[in-house]
Structure formats: C-alpha cells, structure tokens
Design a protein around this motif. Sequence first.
Motif: not given
Length: 430
Positions: A336-350
């Motif tokens: 919906p309008n006004g919402g937050t979208i997060r794009l994340a690149w990360s490295r885990g143990p596996d």
Amino acid sequence: MNPKLLFWVPALLRLGLLFAFAGLVWWWMGLVAGLSLALAAAVTAIIVQLSYLQKLGEWLEHPQETRLPDGWGAWTEAFARLYHLRRDDKKHQAELTEWLARFRQAMHLLPEGVAIMDDVLFLEWCNPALERHLGLTMERDKGLRVTNLVRHPDFIDYIILGRYEQPLTLAFRGRKIECRIIPFENRRQILVTHDATDTERIEAMRRDFIANASHELRTPLTVIVGFLEIAMADPGLDVTTRTAHLTLMTEQAQRMQRLIQDMLTLSRLESDEFPLKRERVDIKLLVESIAAEARALSGGRHTIEVAVDGPDVMGSMEELRSAFANLASNAVRYSPNGGTIRLAWSRGPDALAFAVTDCGIGIDPEHIPRLTERFYRVDKSRSRETQGTGLGLAIVKHVLLRHGGKLTITSQPGKGSTFAATLPNTSLPA
C-alpha cells in the motif's frame, strides 16, 4: 584313451599280480597256503573298498573341499574328480552369489516397484520401491496373498480377472500408481508398479499453462480487434474517442508483449541450449540499480531501503537482475501507499541471500506452495490492475535453480511478506 580302459586295465593288472603271487606261494608252500593268501588278500581288498565307500558316504553328506579323503587305486582318480567337481561347484556358487547380490542391489535401486508372486498370488519377493508404492513390507508380508495386502477394489478386480493387456492406474494413498502384471514361468507372476504422480502433475501443469496462456493472450487481442473493427466501421470517430481507443489498444499490446517476453524468458531458462554463463556480478551495483528501478516504479509512493552486507558472486548478471527485479517490482505492486520496502543482500553461514521485505497485504499459507507456478495468482483482479503477467515468480524460481539456489517465502496476511532468493556459497568468486 578310453576312460573305461583307464579303469579296467590297472584293476586287472592288480588282480593278475595278486593271483600270480598266490600261485608262487602255492608252488612254494602248497595249495592251502596259496588259497589262504588269496582269500586274505580278497578280504583285505573288500574291507578297503568298503572303508572308502564309508568315507565317500560321509563326505557326500557334508561335502567340503578340505575334508575330501585320500584314495588308493581307482579311488585316487574318483576322489580327484570329486575334488575338481567340488572346487568348480564352489566357484560357480560364488559367481551365482555375486550375481544374485548385484541383481538385488539393482532391484533395490530401481525406481519401479517389482514383486514376484506365485500362481495363487502369494508374495515371494519385492523391492523397496514396491513397498513404498503399495505399503507392503517384505519381512512382514512375505508368503501372504497380495490381494489381502492391497485392499483396493480395482486392484483386486484387475488381478482376478486377468486382463493384463493394459496397465491399471490406482489412486492409492494420495499417489497415482500404475500397475502391470507380467506372467513369468509357469507358476510365477511379476507385478510392476510405477509412481505416475509427478507425470500426471506435469501433464496437468502443461494443460493449465496452455489454457492460461491462451486466456491471457485472448483478452488483449479481443480488445485490439474490437477497437480496430469500430475504427474501420466508423472512420469519422472524433479525436477524443479515437485517442482513447488507441491508448487502450497500446496498453493491451504492451501487456501482450510483456507476456510473450516472459514466456520466451522461461523457455530459454528451461532449455539446455542456453547454458549458464558465469561472470563476476557486482552485487552492490546490481542491488542499487534494482532499487532505483523500484523507486521509479513506485513514483514516491513507498520508501525503498537498501542494505548490502555481503560479497560479490559468480553468475549470470542478466538472469540475476531479472530475478531480483521481479521480487522488487512485486513488492512495489502489492504494497500500500506509504509502505516501506527493504532490499537486503547478506551472507549467512551456509548461503547468500537477496531478501525483499514489504509491508503489503500478505499471503495466506495455502497459496504459498503454488506461487511459483505459471499464471498462478492469489488475487487475479489485483494482478490485472498491477499489470502482472503471472510469470514473474516462475522466472525467479528457474533462475535460482540454474544457479543452484532456491526461493523461500514467508508471509503473514495483513502484515507483509519476505521473498528470499538464496544462492550457495559455491557461487563465491575463487
């Protein structure tokens, strides 16, 4: 030389020597001494033969190569032949044991179920695949009638009626099992089973794909053809109406173009003719460019956050961009309008992961397993409003499969969703 001569000539020579010696004793010591010697020699020979017969009988009861007795005279040849026969028998027995072990191993590895039954349908042997297909257990069910073990009316009719020209397909324990009976020897039958569940599912998917693709293409074509017919029937349309018609035709043509492009992309991803071309992918640059596209699509209606905390990877820049961009654009369309979208690149143990988290409408749990199916939509009306083709997540799935990864979806209705595209650590540059 004739084997008979090999036996009789030495035997007759031994008898001749015995009688000759007895004759010399008769000539030297008298008739009584000669006959006594001949009788004693004959009794001794009989006792020796009987003892060898006893040893032979004992050995035949428990034939072991190491316990084979020694012999004298004709018994030497007889025991030697028995020794060779026993040695050859052990060799053949070892070969048969090895072949039987190989056969059982091959039967255990077969994806098809195989069972051997006698003429009255008692189970003699089956492999693990058949145990899985029909719910049998070899140790427990051996020697029991198969029709008492598999209590399915169609299966019982198929076996009893003996119409084995065509296989029987059963809906059994939630699976589609194809059964076939093959007569074997005079008093044996082979039951072969095949799990056709995946085949049926793929065939259903193929039918659904053709039907859905036809439907998706038919709608824009109907709009375009309809407006063209209006324009041809009434050349004097006013500018406003004509412009409105052309605008709608352009939108539908673009929708059809996107659909065909996505279908061609899927076809290329599934084809062996287009192997994966790996290159070093600058992840920070890729994620930032996808975020810029998402902001442009959002038009300021959402807050797009970016977090890159992981290394670059080896893969196809074009394919990974397509997959990641699909996830980001879906988040924009369904938030919906006004919402937050997060794009994340990360490295885990596996693994390495590109995760897109939104605060959108969420997805009910029963829909999540089917989201990557072609043309599957949770809300068809909303999908049309957002200009979706229904192929985006299918493209994401196939891109990740080509890179050895997978798509993980977690969602709560009304609270948002997280779509995580994970790649194995083997994707890291050397």
